[in-house]
Design an enzyme around this catalytic site. Structure first.
Site, PDB file in Angstrom:
ATOM      1  N   THR A  39       0.820  -1.214   0.000  1.00 45.25           N
ATOM      2  CA  THR A  39       0.000   0.000   0.000  1.00 45.25           C
ATOM      3  C   THR A  39       0.851   1.260   0.000  1.00 45.25           C
ATOM      4  OG1 THR A  39      -1.811  -1.132   1.067  1.00 45.25           O
ATOM      5  CG2 THR A  39      -1.732   1.225   1.375  1.00 45.25           C
ATOM      6  N   TYR A  53      -7.771  -0.346  -3.841  1.00 47.37           N
ATOM      7  CA  TYR A  53      -6.790   0.294  -4.737  1.00 47.37           C
ATOM      8  C   TYR A  53      -5.772  -0.757  -5.200  1.00 47.37           C
ATOM      9  CZ  TYR A  53      -4.676  -0.111  -0.226  1.00 47.37           C
ATOM     10  OH  TYR A  53      -4.248  -0.639   0.956  1.00 47.37           O
ATOM     11  N   SER A  86       1.612  -7.632  -0.501  1.00 44.52           N
ATOM     12  CA  SER A  86       2.411  -8.585   0.282  1.00 44.52           C
ATOM     13  C   SER A  86       1.641  -9.836   0.666  1.00 44.52           C
ATOM     14  CB  SER A  86       3.005  -7.910   1.513  1.00 44.52           C
ATOM     15  OG  SER A  86       2.028  -7.701   2.494  1.00 44.52           O
ATOM     16  N   THR A 119       1.663  -4.236   4.300  1.00 42.50           N
ATOM     17  CA  THR A 119       1.526  -4.485   5.743  1.00 42.50           C
ATOM     18  C   THR A 119       1.002  -5.890   6.057  1.00 42.50           C
ATOM     19  OG1 THR A 119      -0.695  -3.535   5.777  1.00 42.50           O
ATOM     20  CG2 THR A 119       1.145  -2.047   6.261  1.00 42.50           C
ATOM     21  N   ASP A 120       0.361  -6.546   5.077  1.00 44.87           N
ATOM     22  CA  ASP A 120      -0.281  -7.836   5.366  1.00 44.87           C
ATOM     23  C   ASP A 120       0.694  -8.885   5.906  1.00 44.87           C
ATOM     24  OD1 ASP A 120      -2.609  -6.693   4.536  1.00 44.87           O
ATOM     25  OD2 ASP A 120      -2.847  -7.896   2.720  1.00 44.87           O
ATOM     26  N   LYS A 192       0.327  -7.453  12.859  1.00 43.83           N
ATOM     27  CA  LYS A 192      -0.716  -6.555  12.364  1.00 43.83           C
ATOM     28  C   LYS A 192      -2.001  -6.869  13.137  1.00 43.83           C
ATOM     29  CE  LYS A 192      -2.876  -4.881   8.128  1.00 43.83           C
ATOM     30  NZ  LYS A 192      -2.908  -4.868   6.662  1.00 43.83           N
ATOM     31  N   GLU A 313       1.146 -33.835  29.395  1.00 40.18           N
ATOM     32  CA  GLU A 313       2.139 -34.913  29.259  1.00 40.18           C
ATOM     33  C   GLU A 313       1.961 -35.649  27.938  1.00 40.18           C
ATOM     34  OE1 GLU A 313       2.653 -38.239  32.102  1.00 40.18           O
ATOM     35  OE2 GLU A 313       2.616 -36.586  33.575  1.00 40.18           O
TER      36      GLU A 313
END
Ligand code: ASP
Length: 355
Positions: A39, A53, A86, A119-120, A192, A313
């Site tokens: 972005t 976008y 990303s 940012t993803d 994020k 356990e």
């Protein structure tokens, strides 16, 4: 005569000014900007469009030219590594980034690197580099939540802060860093947390490392976990990484996706369990069978906070490993890198305890 004098003093003035600028420029630290898309390089049809976008539409030079103030902070130059949203990140790009960072940082002139990123999956790339960069010089990841064309776009100020951070001696030895929204976070613990808000990057519970005030970074703490020059992982000769899948539990979970992962060639599975890595009773036999075929199982949690430790356990008997406080997507990266070195379960658990 007066005209001649005027010209001479003008020429002299220009000479003095330009030599001052080059002295200044020579004193500024050199910072490389590697652009991958996102972005921060996004372009929309109007300045009020904040979603839908195109990510990764603008070039690295356009990003740099949009912030002329960068030239007061560092000698910057850009390289386009990829130009993607990303969400489409790949092991190939990670390997390329890690190797290229190592090449660039070996140059004594280069003081730091900024990586512009969507940012993803920014937190994943940051953690991968935190484990594979072989330098204590700053590597700073930066992104934006609003496209470059938006009214009040957050990219330019984030980029300026990131370059300031990458150029700062204060950031040396702090591991790979993330700079957004006037905050500095560490690669291991940041995630994020909001789909659209500019204040999306947080390190819940474990906390941020510092702030920016007027572009100046201030640190308050650092991670105690191994990273960069203290990391044992070396990707310089790798062409690919082992396949590791994440299985996310839910009511009515069963073994179907586990079996599919094994069939697809997974060498490791991160089970994003409920609570402290709890496994659904109908999924557990799938994990036991996968384990018998040599697939390494790491328990993580879908909760988002807290540790996953040995606890039951039964899980220890079944040789399932504990993902500590890493979220599933970061546990996956550590397991990928661990599997490039060993299949020994005790060794891999040691890595989860140390990184
Ligand atoms: N989908 C975008 C990306 O990660 C979102 C962003 O950059 O904020 O590339």
């Amino acid at each position: 005569m007066i005209k001649k004098k005027l010209i001479t003093s003008l020429v002299l003035g220009t000479l003095i000014l330009s030599s001052c600028t080059s002295v200044l420029a020579a004193e500024l630290p050199e910072v490389k900007i590697l652009a991958t898309g996102g972005t921060i390089a996004g372009s929309a049809a109007s300045n009020t469009q904040m979603t839908g976008y195109t990510s990764g539409a603008l070039s690295v030079d356009t990003l740099i030219n949009a912030v002329p103030e960068l030239k007061n902070v560092a000698v910057v130059s850009g390289e386009q590594i990829s130009n993607i949203g990303s969400q489409n990140m790949t092991d190939d790009i990670w390997l390329k980034l890690a190797n290229h960072c190592n090449e660039l940082l070996a140059d004594p002139e280069v003081k730091g690197i900024v990586i512009t990123h969507g940012t993803d999956t920014l937190e994943e790339t940051a953690y991968f580099l935190n484990l594979t960069v072989k330098s204590n010089k700053p590597v700073v990841l930066v992104g934006a939540m609003r496209p470059a064309t938006a009214i009040s776009a957050d990219g330019p100020v984030n980029l300026l802060n990131a370059v300031k951070l990458a150029a700062s001696p204060k950031a040396v030895g702090k591991g790979v860093l993330v700079a957004l929204n006037d905050e500095i976070n560490g690669a291991r613990d940041v995630t994020k947390t909001n789909t659209s808000n500019v204040a999306t990057f947080k390190a819940p519970e474990l906390g941020l490392l510092g702030y920016f005030a007027n572009g100046e970074p201030y640190f308050y703490k650092e991670s105690t976990r191994r990273n960069t020059i203290n990391s044992e992982f070396d990707v310089s000769n790798l062409k690919q990484l082992p396949r590791v899948d994440i299985i996310y539990t839910h009511g009515n979970d069963d073994r179907m996706l586990i079996d599919a992962a094994v069939k697809a060639g997974a060498k490791g599975i991160v089970y994003a369990g409920s609570g402290m890595g709890s496994i659904h009773k109908d999924a557990e036999p799938g994990l036991i069978d996968a384990q018998k075929k040599g697939v390494v199982i790491v328990r993580s949690s879908r909760v988002g906070n807290g540790m996953v430790v040995a606890g039951s356990e039964q899980y220890t008997k079944e040789h399932f490993l504990n993902g500590d406080t890493l979220n599933p997507q970061k546990a996956r990266i550590l397991l990928q890198l661990a599997l490039t070195k060993t299949n020994n379960l005790n060794e891999i658990q040691r890595m989860f305890n140390e990184y």
